[in-house]
Design an enzyme around this catalytic site. Sequence first.
Site, mmCIF file in Angstrom:
data_model
loop_
_atom_site.group_PDB
_atom_site.id
_atom_site.type_symbol
_atom_site.label_atom_id
_atom_site.label_comp_id
_atom_site.label_asym_id
_atom_site.label_seq_id
_atom_site.Cartn_x
_atom_site.Cartn_y
_atom_site.Cartn_z
ATOM 1 C CE LYS A 53 12.274 -26.876 26.084
ATOM 2 N NZ LYS A 53 11.827 -27.084 24.703
ATOM 3 C CD GLN A 97 12.524 -24.953 21.744
ATOM 4 O OE1 GLN A 97 12.892 -25.920 22.406
ATOM 5 N NE2 GLN A 97 11.428 -24.279 22.064
ATOM 6 C CG ASP A 120 10.178 -32.092 22.203
ATOM 7 O OD1 ASP A 120 9.924 -31.582 23.306
ATOM 8 O OD2 ASP A 120 10.900 -31.560 21.342
#
Length: 282
Positions: A53, A97, A120
């Site tokens: 990412k 995460q 997200d």
Amino acid sequence: MAEIIDGKALSKSIRAEVKEQVETLVQETGKTPHLVVVLVGEDPASQSYVKAKQRACERAGIKSTLLRKDDTIKEEELVQLVEELNQDEAVHGILVQLPLPDHIDANRVIDTIEQNKDVDGFHPLNIAALQIGTPGILPATPKGILTMLESVGIDLQGKKALIVGRSNIVGKPVLQLLLRKHATVTIAHSRTKDLKKECLEADVLIAAVGRANMITGDMIKPGAVVIDVGVNRVDGKLVGDVDFEAAKDVASHITPVPGGVGPMTIASLLQNTIECFETLVK
Ligand code: GUN
């Protein structure tokens, strides 16, 4: 033989588009989009996802900062860190995460993220927006899956879609996105009685369970579109939830693993970061 939906190539073209958008935004605003990634602990898979990412951000001209925390961090400390990032005007996206260690309530941490920085799309307000159909940030993997289907011109209207897996990250949001496109959608899961029967009825089959090769060739309706979200390691090799070799001879379209959904998740994350930046800065 099925048409392979090349997520890697599609991701590359989206990332090039994002790079151009970033250049324009920097010129217009004098600011650079900035994503902060919070990684708790040493989980090898999480470390490798986060690295990918960050690399994609850098290549697209998006600033990225990795905040690594020990897995002994207290829930309260993590919540406080997110609150500080919410307040920081130089931060436009926050990604914590997952998974988090067991002693931390991941839902509480996600609830703390400012809705407009939730790259997200996991915040309850973004999930509600997805369900109702109002504007909001879409979760990256489901968004990437829909982009792939669109890229090869799949018309979902009236099609029977089966999602195998009911996770909050993939199964449930994909359901909403397919519904928006007027598909008739079913979710199968570990308690589904006759999975093979359900699969054989599906015009579009989305496998998102995390079990290597569990969808075999004889479970696929001839001509179906098969999207494989699985990322499983078998003898050091990445394989999906679908037995690709058998499925490719039955399906009309199929995504490979690696090089399918994975790269699209990253491309969608970059798009989401730009979307957050635009909401916050423009
Ligand atoms: N863990 C596995 N997939 C994801 C994702 O898309 N976002 C975050 N934050 N964690 C993950």
